[in-house]
Design an enzyme around this catalytic site. Structure first.
Site, PDB file in Angstrom:
ATOM      1  N   GLY A  33     -12.344  -3.492   0.219  1.00  0.00           N
ATOM      2  CA  GLY A  33     -12.309  -2.109   0.694  1.00  0.00           C
ATOM      3  C   GLY A  33     -12.877  -1.254  -0.427  1.00  0.00           C
ATOM      4  N   GLY A  91     -13.714   2.108  -0.081  1.00  0.00           N
ATOM      5  CA  GLY A  91     -13.669   3.512   0.320  1.00  0.00           C
ATOM      6  C   GLY A  91     -13.174   4.390  -0.812  1.00  0.00           C
ATOM      7  N   GLY A 100     -10.844   2.387  -3.154  1.00  0.00           N
ATOM      8  CA  GLY A 100     -11.628   1.295  -3.746  1.00  0.00           C
ATOM      9  C   GLY A 100     -12.586   1.796  -4.827  1.00  0.00           C
ATOM     10  N   ASP A 154     -16.902  -4.690   0.959  1.00  0.00           N
ATOM     11  CA  ASP A 154     -16.593  -3.881   2.151  1.00  0.00           C
ATOM     12  C   ASP A 154     -17.386  -4.449   3.319  1.00  0.00           C
ATOM     13  OD1 ASP A 154     -15.292  -0.762   2.257  1.00  0.00           O
ATOM     14  OD2 ASP A 154     -16.443  -1.397   4.030  1.00  0.00           O
ATOM     15  N   ARG A 177      -4.670   7.427   7.088  1.00  0.00           N
ATOM     16  CA  ARG A 177      -4.087   8.355   8.067  1.00  0.00           C
ATOM     17  C   ARG A 177      -4.953   9.594   8.257  1.00  0.00           C
ATOM     18  NH1 ARG A 177       1.883  10.015   6.697  1.00  0.00           N
ATOM     19  NH2 ARG A 177       1.433   9.603   4.506  1.00  0.00           N
ATOM     20  N   ASN A 222      -1.928   0.598   4.384  1.00  0.00           N
ATOM     21  CA  ASN A 222      -0.723   1.013   5.130  1.00  0.00           C
ATOM     22  C   ASN A 222      -0.698   0.468   6.555  1.00  0.00           C
ATOM     23  OD1 ASN A 222       1.040   2.672   3.576  1.00  0.00           O
ATOM     24  ND2 ASN A 222      -0.518   4.275   3.539  1.00  0.00           N
ATOM     25  N   ARG A 275       5.176  10.526  -7.924  1.00  0.00           N
ATOM     26  CA  ARG A 275       5.286  11.801  -7.195  1.00  0.00           C
ATOM     27  C   ARG A 275       6.617  12.479  -7.525  1.00  0.00           C
ATOM     28  NH1 ARG A 275       2.446   9.404  -1.722  1.00  0.00           N
ATOM     29  NH2 ARG A 275       0.349  10.084  -2.305  1.00  0.00           N
ATOM     30  N   HIS A 290       7.783   2.072   2.030  1.00  0.00           N
ATOM     31  CA  HIS A 290       6.888   3.185   1.736  1.00  0.00           C
ATOM     32  C   HIS A 290       6.691   3.992   3.015  1.00  0.00           C
ATOM     33  CE1 HIS A 290       3.703   5.417  -0.125  1.00  0.00           C
ATOM     34  NE2 HIS A 290       2.819   5.035   0.768  1.00  0.00           N
TER      35      HIS A 290
HETATM   36  P1  A3D Z   1     -11.085   4.586   3.200  1.00  0.00           P
HETATM   37  O1  A3D Z   1     -11.762   5.537   2.284  1.00  0.00           O
HETATM   38  O2  A3D Z   1     -11.297   4.760   4.667  1.00  0.00           O
HETATM   39  O3  A3D Z   1     -11.493   3.093   2.770  1.00  0.00           O
HETATM   40  C1  A3D Z   1     -11.149   1.978   3.518  1.00  0.00           C
HETATM   41  C2  A3D Z   1     -12.340   1.035   3.493  1.00  0.00           C
HETATM   42  O4  A3D Z   1     -11.977  -0.168   4.150  1.00  0.00           O
HETATM   43  C3  A3D Z   1     -13.582   1.579   4.227  1.00  0.00           C
HETATM   44  O5  A3D Z   1     -14.679   1.630   3.335  1.00  0.00           O
HETATM   45  C4  A3D Z   1     -13.828   0.563   5.338  1.00  0.00           C
HETATM   46  O6  A3D Z   1     -15.198   0.321   5.599  1.00  0.00           O
HETATM   47  C5  A3D Z   1     -13.150  -0.676   4.753  1.00  0.00           C
HETATM   48  N1  A3D Z   1     -12.811  -1.676   5.755  1.00  0.00           N
HETATM   49  C6  A3D Z   1     -12.386  -1.500   7.033  1.00  0.00           C
HETATM   50  N2  A3D Z   1     -12.190  -2.687   7.623  1.00  0.00           N
HETATM   51  C7  A3D Z   1     -12.490  -3.650   6.698  1.00  0.00           C
HETATM   52  C8  A3D Z   1     -12.465  -5.068   6.692  1.00  0.00           C
HETATM   53  N3  A3D Z   1     -12.121  -5.745   7.785  1.00  0.00           N
HETATM   54  N4  A3D Z   1     -12.828  -5.707   5.568  1.00  0.00           N
HETATM   55  C9  A3D Z   1     -13.195  -5.023   4.457  1.00  0.00           C
HETATM   56  N5  A3D Z   1     -13.232  -3.671   4.404  1.00  0.00           N
HETATM   57  C10 A3D Z   1     -12.882  -2.993   5.508  1.00  0.00           C
HETATM   58  O7  A3D Z   1      -9.498   4.606   2.959  1.00  0.00           O
HETATM   59  P2  A3D Z   1      -8.710   4.828   1.577  1.00  0.00           P
HETATM   60  O8  A3D Z   1      -9.403   4.073   0.505  1.00  0.00           O
HETATM   61  O9  A3D Z   1      -8.441   6.281   1.407  1.00  0.00           O
HETATM   62  O10 A3D Z   1      -7.304   4.144   1.954  1.00  0.00           O
HETATM   63  C11 A3D Z   1      -7.227   2.753   2.152  1.00  0.00           C
HETATM   64  C12 A3D Z   1      -5.860   2.344   2.669  1.00  0.00           C
HETATM   65  O11 A3D Z   1      -4.861   2.646   1.689  1.00  0.00           O
HETATM   66  C13 A3D Z   1      -5.392   3.032   3.948  1.00  0.00           C
HETATM   67  O12 A3D Z   1      -4.763   2.089   4.809  1.00  0.00           O
HETATM   68  C14 A3D Z   1      -4.383   4.057   3.462  1.00  0.00           C
HETATM   69  O13 A3D Z   1      -3.436   4.403   4.442  1.00  0.00           O
HETATM   70  C15 A3D Z   1      -3.759   3.293   2.324  1.00  0.00           C
HETATM   71  N6  A3D Z   1      -3.035   4.093   1.342  1.00  0.00           N
HETATM   72  C16 A3D Z   1      -1.876   3.567   0.853  1.00  0.00           C
HETATM   73  C17 A3D Z   1      -1.147   4.266  -0.088  1.00  0.00           C
HETATM   74  C18 A3D Z   1       0.121   3.683  -0.608  1.00  0.00           C
HETATM   75  O14 A3D Z   1       0.772   4.285  -1.429  1.00  0.00           O
HETATM   76  C19 A3D Z   1       0.580   2.395  -0.132  1.00  0.00           C
HETATM   77  C20 A3D Z   1      -1.585   5.507  -0.544  1.00  0.00           C
HETATM   78  C21 A3D Z   1      -2.765   6.025  -0.036  1.00  0.00           C
HETATM   79  C22 A3D Z   1      -3.496   5.296   0.912  1.00  0.00           C
END
Ligand code: A3D
Length: 320
Positions: A10, A12, A15, A34, A83, A121, A152, A176
Protein backbone atom coordinates in the site's frame (compact mmCIF):
# COMPACT_ATOMS: atom_id res chain seq x y z
CA UNK A 1 26.10 -6.34 7.59
CA UNK A 2 23.50 -6.41 4.81
CA UNK A 3 20.99 -3.62 4.89
CA UNK A 4 17.52 -4.41 6.12
CA UNK A 5 14.69 -4.49 3.64
CA UNK A 6 11.39 -2.79 4.42
CA UNK A 7 8.38 -3.62 2.23
CA UNK A 8 5.39 -1.30 2.30
CA UNK A 9 2.20 -2.91 0.99
CA UNK A 10 0.00 0.00 0.00
CA UNK A 11 1.70 3.16 -1.20
CA UNK A 12 -1.02 5.68 -0.50
CA UNK A 13 -0.92 8.45 2.11
CA UNK A 14 0.44 6.34 4.97
CA UNK A 15 2.63 4.20 2.69
CA UNK A 16 4.37 7.23 1.20
CA UNK A 17 4.89 8.79 4.63
CA UNK A 18 6.28 5.49 5.95
CA UNK A 19 8.76 5.36 3.07
CA UNK A 20 9.95 8.89 3.77
CA UNK A 21 10.38 8.27 7.50
CA UNK A 22 12.11 4.90 7.01
CA UNK A 23 14.50 6.43 4.48
CA UNK A 24 15.32 9.43 6.68
CA UNK A 25 16.08 7.06 9.54
CA UNK A 26 18.05 4.73 7.22
CA UNK A 27 16.10 1.75 8.55
CA UNK A 28 16.94 -0.11 5.35
CA UNK A 29 16.14 -0.22 1.66
CA UNK A 30 12.50 0.28 0.88
CA UNK A 31 10.08 -1.29 -1.58
CA UNK A 32 6.78 0.50 -2.12
CA UNK A 33 4.18 -1.97 -3.42
CA UNK A 34 0.69 -1.11 -4.68
CA UNK A 35 -1.86 -2.43 -7.16
CA UNK A 36 -2.09 1.03 -8.72
CA UNK A 37 0.31 0.98 -11.67
CA UNK A 38 2.95 3.69 -11.85
CA UNK A 39 2.02 5.27 -8.51
CA UNK A 40 4.50 3.40 -6.26
CA UNK A 41 7.20 3.83 -8.92
CA UNK A 42 6.46 7.57 -9.09
CA UNK A 43 6.52 7.96 -5.32
CA UNK A 44 9.75 5.95 -5.10
CA UNK A 45 11.41 8.23 -7.64
CA UNK A 46 10.20 11.39 -5.91
CA UNK A 47 11.29 10.11 -2.48
CA UNK A 48 14.68 8.93 -3.80
CA UNK A 49 15.33 12.51 -4.86
CA UNK A 50 14.99 13.61 -1.21
CA UNK A 51 18.16 11.59 -0.56
CA UNK A 52 20.76 14.10 -1.75
CA UNK A 53 19.04 16.92 0.15
CA UNK A 54 18.40 14.99 3.35
CA UNK A 55 21.55 12.89 3.13
CA UNK A 56 20.17 9.37 3.08
CA UNK A 57 21.37 6.47 0.94
CA UNK A 58 18.39 4.17 1.41
CA UNK A 59 17.31 2.73 -1.93
CA UNK A 60 13.62 3.24 -2.61
CA UNK A 61 11.87 1.34 -5.39
CA UNK A 62 8.24 1.02 -6.46
CA UNK A 63 6.57 -2.17 -7.64
CA UNK A 64 3.33 -3.89 -8.65
CA UNK A 65 4.91 -7.33 -8.32
CA UNK A 66 4.95 -9.22 -5.02
CA UNK A 67 8.21 -10.90 -6.08
CA UNK A 68 9.93 -7.59 -5.29
CA UNK A 69 9.17 -7.87 -1.56
CA UNK A 70 11.14 -11.14 -1.39
CA UNK A 71 13.32 -11.39 1.69
CA UNK A 72 11.81 -8.35 3.42
CA UNK A 73 12.70 -8.07 7.12
CA UNK A 74 9.73 -5.86 7.91
CA UNK A 75 6.44 -5.54 6.02
CA UNK A 76 4.04 -2.72 6.85
CA UNK A 77 0.53 -3.10 5.44
CA UNK A 78 -1.70 -0.14 4.63
CA UNK A 79 -3.36 -1.62 1.53
CA UNK A 80 -7.08 -1.02 1.34
CA UNK A 81 -9.36 1.94 1.59
CA UNK A 82 -9.48 4.61 4.31
CA UNK A 83 -12.62 6.15 5.86
CA UNK A 84 -14.63 8.99 4.38
CA UNK A 85 -16.55 11.45 6.59
CA UNK A 86 -19.53 9.74 8.22
CA UNK A 87 -18.02 6.25 7.90
CA UNK A 88 -16.96 4.14 10.86
CA UNK A 89 -13.83 1.98 10.64
CA UNK A 90 -16.13 -1.06 10.62
CA UNK A 91 -17.76 0.12 7.37
CA UNK A 92 -14.49 -0.80 5.65
CA UNK A 93 -14.69 -4.45 6.67
CA UNK A 94 -15.86 -6.16 3.47
CA UNK A 95 -13.56 -4.45 1.01
CA UNK A 96 -10.48 -4.49 3.21
CA UNK A 97 -10.99 -8.16 4.13
CA UNK A 98 -10.58 -9.17 0.49
CA UNK A 99 -7.51 -6.93 0.28
CA UNK A 100 -6.02 -8.73 3.34
CA UNK A 101 -6.51 -12.04 1.56
CA UNK A 102 -4.36 -11.06 -1.42
CA UNK A 103 -1.81 -9.29 0.81
CA UNK A 104 -1.60 -12.30 3.17
CA UNK A 105 -0.92 -14.61 0.25
CA UNK A 106 1.67 -12.20 -1.18
CA UNK A 107 3.52 -12.17 2.15
CA UNK A 108 3.26 -15.94 2.66
CA UNK A 109 4.75 -16.61 -0.77
CA UNK A 110 7.44 -13.94 -0.77
CA UNK A 111 8.39 -12.75 2.72
CA UNK A 112 7.41 -15.46 5.21
CA UNK A 113 10.21 -14.50 7.64
CA UNK A 114 9.19 -10.85 7.94
CA UNK A 115 7.83 -9.01 10.96
CA UNK A 116 4.47 -7.77 9.70
CA UNK A 117 2.81 -4.62 11.02
CA UNK A 118 -0.78 -4.10 9.89
CA UNK A 119 -2.36 -0.64 9.82
CA UNK A 120 -5.40 -1.29 7.59
CA UNK A 121 -8.78 -0.73 9.28
CA UNK A 122 -10.84 -2.01 10.98
CA UNK A 123 -7.51 -2.73 12.61
CA UNK A 124 -8.08 -5.51 15.14
CA UNK A 125 -10.11 -7.60 12.68
CA UNK A 126 -7.78 -6.94 9.75
CA UNK A 127 -4.62 -7.94 11.63
CA UNK A 128 -6.34 -11.15 12.71
CA UNK A 129 -7.44 -11.90 9.14
CA UNK A 130 -4.01 -11.01 7.74
CA UNK A 131 -2.40 -13.48 10.17
CA UNK A 132 -4.89 -16.17 9.15
CA UNK A 133 -4.36 -15.59 5.42
CA UNK A 134 -0.56 -15.35 5.70
CA UNK A 135 -0.13 -18.31 8.06
CA UNK A 136 2.83 -16.55 9.74
CA UNK A 137 3.43 -17.19 13.46
CA UNK A 138 1.33 -14.98 15.73
CA UNK A 139 4.42 -13.32 17.22
CA UNK A 140 5.42 -12.05 13.76
CA UNK A 141 2.13 -10.32 12.93
CA UNK A 142 0.98 -7.30 14.91
CA UNK A 143 -1.33 -4.33 14.49
CA UNK A 144 -0.51 -0.66 14.93
CA UNK A 145 -3.12 1.33 16.83
CA UNK A 146 -2.21 1.74 20.50
CA UNK A 147 0.96 3.74 19.85
CA UNK A 148 -1.13 6.19 17.82
CA UNK A 149 -4.08 6.27 20.22
CA UNK A 150 -1.71 6.82 23.16
CA UNK A 151 0.07 9.58 21.24
CA UNK A 152 -3.28 11.28 20.67
CA UNK A 153 -4.12 11.02 24.39
CA UNK A 154 -0.64 12.34 25.30
CA UNK A 155 -0.94 15.27 22.88
CA UNK A 156 -4.28 16.41 24.33
CA UNK A 157 -3.02 16.03 27.92
CA UNK A 158 0.16 18.00 27.20
CA UNK A 159 -1.92 20.80 25.68
CA UNK A 160 -4.25 20.84 28.69
CA UNK A 161 -1.44 20.88 31.26
CA UNK A 162 0.80 23.11 29.14
CA UNK A 163 3.64 20.65 29.67
CA UNK A 164 6.10 18.85 27.41
CA UNK A 165 4.74 15.82 25.53
CA UNK A 166 8.00 14.13 26.54
CA UNK A 167 6.76 13.96 30.13
CA UNK A 168 3.38 12.44 29.32
CA UNK A 169 3.15 8.66 29.43
CA UNK A 170 -0.33 7.90 28.15
CA UNK A 171 -1.87 4.48 28.04
CA UNK A 172 -4.64 3.21 25.75
CA UNK A 173 -5.85 -0.40 25.57
CA UNK A 174 -8.49 -2.38 23.71
CA UNK A 175 -9.74 -2.34 20.17
CA UNK A 176 -8.98 0.52 17.80
CA UNK A 177 -12.45 2.02 17.66
CA UNK A 178 -14.73 4.27 19.62
CA UNK A 179 -14.73 1.64 22.40
CA UNK A 180 -10.96 1.88 22.95
CA UNK A 181 -9.96 2.23 26.60
CA UNK A 182 -7.71 5.16 27.56
CA UNK A 183 -6.44 3.90 30.93
CA UNK A 184 -6.12 6.81 33.35
CA UNK A 185 -4.68 4.68 36.16
CA UNK A 186 -1.52 4.01 34.10
CA UNK A 187 -1.29 7.47 32.58
CA UNK A 188 1.27 9.70 34.23
CA UNK A 189 2.94 13.06 33.88
CA UNK A 190 6.53 12.03 34.50
CA UNK A 191 5.38 9.49 37.07
CA UNK A 192 2.64 11.64 38.65
CA UNK A 193 -0.75 9.95 38.10
CA UNK A 194 -2.83 12.02 35.71
CA UNK A 195 -5.69 12.58 38.18
CA UNK A 196 -3.23 13.84 40.84
CA UNK A 197 -1.60 16.18 38.35
CA UNK A 198 -5.02 17.44 37.25
CA UNK A 199 -5.74 18.37 40.88
CA UNK A 200 -2.38 20.15 41.21
CA UNK A 201 -3.09 22.11 38.03
CA UNK A 202 -6.75 22.81 38.88
CA UNK A 203 -8.05 20.80 35.92
CA UNK A 204 -11.48 19.28 36.63
CA UNK A 205 -12.31 15.58 36.38
CA UNK A 206 -14.93 16.48 33.75
CA UNK A 207 -12.24 18.11 31.61
CA UNK A 208 -10.10 14.95 31.80
CA UNK A 209 -13.16 12.93 30.77
CA UNK A 210 -13.59 15.23 27.76
CA UNK A 211 -9.98 14.54 26.79
CA UNK A 212 -10.56 10.79 27.12
CA UNK A 213 -13.59 11.14 24.86
CA UNK A 214 -11.68 13.25 22.31
CA UNK A 215 -8.96 10.56 22.25
CA UNK A 216 -11.53 7.87 21.49
CA UNK A 217 -12.86 9.93 18.61
CA UNK A 218 -9.44 11.26 17.58
CA UNK A 219 -9.35 9.53 14.20
CA UNK A 220 -12.87 10.67 13.28
CA UNK A 221 -12.04 14.27 14.16
CA UNK A 222 -9.24 14.23 11.57
CA UNK A 223 -11.39 12.42 8.97
CA UNK A 224 -14.01 15.16 9.38
CA UNK A 225 -11.46 17.95 8.97
CA UNK A 226 -9.61 16.42 6.00
CA UNK A 227 -12.86 15.73 4.14
CA UNK A 228 -11.11 13.07 2.08
CA UNK A 229 -9.13 10.24 3.66
CA UNK A 230 -7.85 9.76 7.18
CA UNK A 231 -4.82 10.59 9.32
CA UNK A 232 -1.45 9.56 7.95
CA UNK A 233 1.48 11.41 9.53
CA UNK A 234 1.01 10.12 13.10
CA UNK A 235 -0.09 6.61 12.01
CA UNK A 236 3.10 6.30 9.95
CA UNK A 237 5.30 7.64 12.76
CA UNK A 238 3.74 5.15 15.17
CA UNK A 239 4.35 2.14 12.91
CA UNK A 240 7.95 3.22 12.36
CA UNK A 241 8.50 3.20 16.16
CA UNK A 242 7.32 -0.42 16.18
CA UNK A 243 9.54 -1.35 13.22
CA UNK A 244 12.54 0.24 14.96
CA UNK A 245 11.81 -1.73 18.14
CA UNK A 246 11.94 -4.96 16.11
CA UNK A 247 14.96 -4.11 13.95
CA UNK A 248 16.95 -2.81 16.93
CA UNK A 249 15.78 -5.55 19.35
CA UNK A 250 14.83 -2.67 21.65
CA UNK A 251 12.44 -4.65 23.90
CA UNK A 252 10.15 -1.62 24.04
CA UNK A 253 6.82 -2.01 25.79
CA UNK A 254 4.36 -0.58 23.31
CA UNK A 255 0.58 -0.80 23.19
CA UNK A 256 -0.08 -2.88 20.07
CA UNK A 257 -2.82 -5.07 18.67
CA UNK A 258 -1.18 -8.36 19.64
CA UNK A 259 -2.43 -11.90 19.72
CA UNK A 260 -3.75 -12.58 23.20
CA UNK A 261 -4.23 -16.14 24.29
CA UNK A 262 -5.13 -16.59 27.95
CA UNK A 263 -4.15 -13.21 29.36
CA UNK A 264 -6.88 -10.63 30.05
CA UNK A 265 -9.32 -13.56 29.95
CA UNK A 266 -9.07 -13.62 26.14
CA UNK A 267 -8.98 -16.65 23.92
CA UNK A 268 -7.11 -16.05 20.68
CA UNK A 269 -7.97 -12.45 19.88
CA UNK A 270 -5.93 -9.58 18.43
CA UNK A 271 -6.51 -6.52 20.58
CA UNK A 272 -4.54 -3.58 21.98
CA UNK A 273 -2.39 -4.64 24.95
CA UNK A 274 1.05 -3.64 26.28
CA UNK A 275 3.52 -5.71 24.26
CA UNK A 276 7.28 -6.20 24.39
CA UNK A 277 8.68 -5.81 20.86
CA UNK A 278 12.19 -7.05 20.15
CA UNK A 279 14.03 -9.27 17.69
CA UNK A 280 11.54 -12.06 18.42
CA UNK A 281 8.66 -9.91 17.20
CA UNK A 282 5.94 -9.54 19.81
CA UNK A 283 7.90 -11.26 22.56
CA UNK A 284 5.47 -10.88 25.44
CA UNK A 285 2.02 -9.56 26.24
CA UNK A 286 2.15 -7.75 29.57
CA UNK A 287 -0.93 -8.26 31.72
CA UNK A 288 -1.59 -5.31 34.02
CA UNK A 289 -4.03 -4.90 36.90
CA UNK A 290 -7.14 -2.99 35.89
CA UNK A 291 -9.90 -1.43 37.98
CA UNK A 292 -13.38 -2.95 37.72
CA UNK A 293 -14.48 -0.05 35.52
CA UNK A 294 -11.46 -0.47 33.22
CA UNK A 295 -12.09 -4.21 33.03
CA UNK A 296 -15.72 -3.59 32.09
CA UNK A 297 -14.67 -1.07 29.41
CA UNK A 298 -12.10 -3.50 28.03
CA UNK A 299 -14.78 -6.18 27.83
CA UNK A 300 -17.04 -3.87 25.78
CA UNK A 301 -14.11 -3.19 23.47
CA UNK A 302 -13.07 -6.84 23.05
CA UNK A 303 -16.70 -7.85 22.50
CA UNK A 304 -16.83 -5.34 19.63
CA UNK A 305 -13.66 -6.90 18.15
CA UNK A 306 -15.14 -10.41 18.49
CA UNK A 307 -18.25 -9.28 16.62
CA UNK A 308 -16.07 -8.08 13.76
CA UNK A 309 -14.28 -11.44 13.62
CA UNK A 310 -17.65 -13.18 13.30
CA UNK A 311 -18.49 -10.80 10.44
CA UNK A 312 -15.16 -11.69 8.75
CA UNK A 313 -15.91 -15.40 9.09
CA UNK A 314 -19.36 -14.88 7.58
CA UNK A 315 -17.82 -13.04 4.62
CA UNK A 316 -15.00 -15.54 3.95
CA UNK A 317 -15.65 -19.20 4.66
CA UNK A 318 -11.91 -20.02 4.70
CA UNK A 319 -11.72 -18.09 8.00
CA UNK A 320 -14.47 -20.00 9.78
P1 A3D B 1 -4.77 5.39 0.89
O1 A3D B 1 -4.04 6.67 0.72
O2 A3D B 1 -6.06 5.22 0.16
O3 A3D B 1 -3.78 4.18 0.52
C1 A3D B 1 -4.20 2.87 0.43
C2 A3D B 1 -3.48 2.25 -0.76
O4 A3D B 1 -3.80 0.86 -0.80
C3 A3D B 1 -3.89 2.84 -2.12
O5 A3D B 1 -2.75 3.36 -2.78
C4 A3D B 1 -4.47 1.65 -2.88
O6 A3D B 1 -4.17 1.65 -4.26
C5 A3D B 1 -3.78 0.49 -2.17
N1 A3D B 1 -4.46 -0.79 -2.35
C6 A3D B 1 -5.79 -1.04 -2.43
N2 A3D B 1 -6.00 -2.36 -2.60
C7 A3D B 1 -4.78 -2.96 -2.63
C8 A3D B 1 -4.33 -4.30 -2.75
N3 A3D B 1 -5.19 -5.29 -2.93
N4 A3D B 1 -3.00 -4.53 -2.73
C9 A3D B 1 -2.11 -3.52 -2.57
N5 A3D B 1 -2.49 -2.22 -2.43
C10 A3D B 1 -3.80 -1.95 -2.46
O7 A3D B 1 -5.09 5.12 2.44
P2 A3D B 1 -4.20 5.52 3.72
O8 A3D B 1 -2.77 5.23 3.41
O9 A3D B 1 -4.60 6.87 4.19
O10 A3D B 1 -4.78 4.47 4.79
C11 A3D B 1 -4.53 3.09 4.63
C12 A3D B 1 -5.32 2.27 5.65
O11 A3D B 1 -4.87 2.59 6.97
C13 A3D B 1 -6.83 2.49 5.66
O12 A3D B 1 -7.50 1.24 5.81
C14 A3D B 1 -7.06 3.36 6.89
O13 A3D B 1 -8.35 3.23 7.42
C15 A3D B 1 -6.01 2.80 7.81
N6 A3D B 1 -5.63 3.65 8.94
C16 A3D B 1 -5.42 3.02 10.13
C17 A3D B 1 -5.05 3.76 11.23
C18 A3D B 1 -4.82 3.07 12.53
O14 A3D B 1 -4.50 3.71 13.51
C19 A3D B 1 -4.98 1.64 12.63
C20 A3D B 1 -4.89 5.15 11.14
C21 A3D B 1 -5.12 5.76 9.92
C22 A3D B 1 -5.48 4.99 8.81
Amino acid sequence: MARKKIALIGSGMIGGTLAHLAAKKELGDIVLFDIAEGMPQGKALDLSQCGPVEGFDAKITGSNDYADIAGADVVIVTAGVPRKPGMSRDDLLGINLSVMKSVGEGIKNNAPDAFVICITNPLDAMVWALREFSGLPHNKVVGMAGVLDSARFATFLAWEFDCSVKDVNAFVLGGHGDTMVPVKSYTTINGIPVDDYAQIKGVSADRIDEIVDRTRKGGGEIVGLLGNGSAYYAPATSAIAMAEAYIGDQKRILPCASYVQGKYGLDGLYVGVPTVIGAGGTEEVVEIELSDEEKANLKVSTDAVEELLEACKALDSSLA
